[in-house]
Scaffold this active site. Structure first.
Site, mmCIF file in Angstrom:
data_model
loop_
_atom_site.group_PDB
_atom_site.id
_atom_site.type_symbol
_atom_site.label_atom_id
_atom_site.label_comp_id
_atom_site.label_asym_id
_atom_site.label_seq_id
_atom_site.Cartn_x
_atom_site.Cartn_y
_atom_site.Cartn_z
ATOM 1 N N CYS A 50 -65.704 -31.727 -26.247
ATOM 2 C CA CYS A 50 -66.085 -30.594 -27.123
ATOM 3 C C CYS A 50 -67.506 -30.123 -26.825
ATOM 4 O O CYS A 50 -67.798 -28.921 -26.878
ATOM 5 C CB CYS A 50 -66.019 -31.003 -28.595
ATOM 6 S SG CYS A 50 -64.405 -31.553 -29.121
HETATM 7 C C1 BEZ Z 1 -63.702 -35.079 -26.848
HETATM 8 O O1 BEZ Z 1 -64.128 -33.986 -27.218
HETATM 9 O O2 BEZ Z 1 -64.193 -35.644 -25.874
HETATM 10 C C2 BEZ Z 1 -62.552 -35.751 -27.570
HETATM 11 C C3 BEZ Z 1 -62.364 -35.537 -28.935
HETATM 12 C C4 BEZ Z 1 -61.321 -36.204 -29.574
HETATM 13 C C5 BEZ Z 1 -60.459 -37.037 -28.878
HETATM 14 C C6 BEZ Z 1 -60.650 -37.201 -27.506
HETATM 15 C C7 BEZ Z 1 -61.700 -36.564 -26.841
#
Ligand code: BEZ
Length: 227
Positions: A50
């Protein structure tokens, strides 16, 4: 709030909602106003994928703005949490997030827009609540949903692709054309199937018939939304 028994589809009116955001409270339909909007969701603040995505959207925001598109993110945490995270995003990516990010800790907007993962039962937070997935909605000034994308939590999106779809939709709205696979502004477009050959000769003097159902034409750059 929309009746969630009715699935959101392309052509649905984007459900309205009130929400807290990093730029203050909004009413979503007021926020849309006469603009195009890209609404995109994130599973959680302070997560790696994110962080890269928000930095990339922030850097590409001027291109969206040029096309009359407002960006709005959503993550399933409070706006206070988003505020701290935005600083990290700027530090890591060099992208300053100035568009609003909705604080959707209770997943109200996520449920309204069906931005949740029901397949992957491991994709839950520490309280066992399904993570918000990486959804993208492109909404036009009539508040009609024109694109829905759903990415798994493990896969970061492609901001250039979101911009490319905006270009395709806006160019298609202005001209009686559709766009082929991997189209980019400047490439040939497809004459809309509803346009007769007679009309095509008037609208697109250089159009070429490859098959009766597949007719390509160049389109001057000023007729594309990216101009
Ligand atoms: C991420 O943004 O890296 C992420 C968020 C939730 C689950 C897996 C990855």
């Amino acid at each position: 709030m929309a009746d969630r028994a009715t699935p959101l589809r392309l052509g649905s009116i984007a459900p309205n909602f009130d929400a807290e955001t990093t730029n203050g409270p909004i009413n979503f339909h007021d926020f849309i106003g006469d603009n195009w909007v890209v609404l995109f969701s994130h599973p959680e603040d302070y997560t790696p994928v994110c962080t890269t995505e928000l930095g990339a959207f922030a850097k590409l925001e001027p291109e969206f703005t040029k096309r009359g598109v407002k960006l709005i993110g959503l993550s399933a945490n409070t706006v206070e949490s988003h505020g701290g995270w935005i600083k990290d995003i700027a530090e890591v990516s060099g992208g300053k997030v100035s568009f609003p990010i909705i604080g959707d800790k209770q997943r109200q907007v996520a449920y309204l827009y069906d931005m949740l993962d029901h397949q992957d039962t491991t994709n839950v937070d520490s309280k066992g609540i399904a993570f918000t997935i990486r959804s993208v909605f492109i909404i036009d000034p009539k508040k009609t949903i024109r694109l829905i994308l759903s990415y798994p939590a493990s896969t970061g999106r492609n901001t250039a692709e979101v911009l490319r779809v905006v270009d395709s939709l806006q160019t298609g709205d202005k001209n009686r054309i559709t766009t082929p696979i991997n189209w980019l502004p400047g490439d040939d477009v497809i004459v809309h199937p509803s346009v007769s050959n007679e009309l095509a000769k008037e609208l697109f003097p250089d159009f070429k018939i490859v098959k009766p159902y597949l007719r390509f034409t160049p389109l001057p750059k000023e007729k594309t939304s990216a101009a």
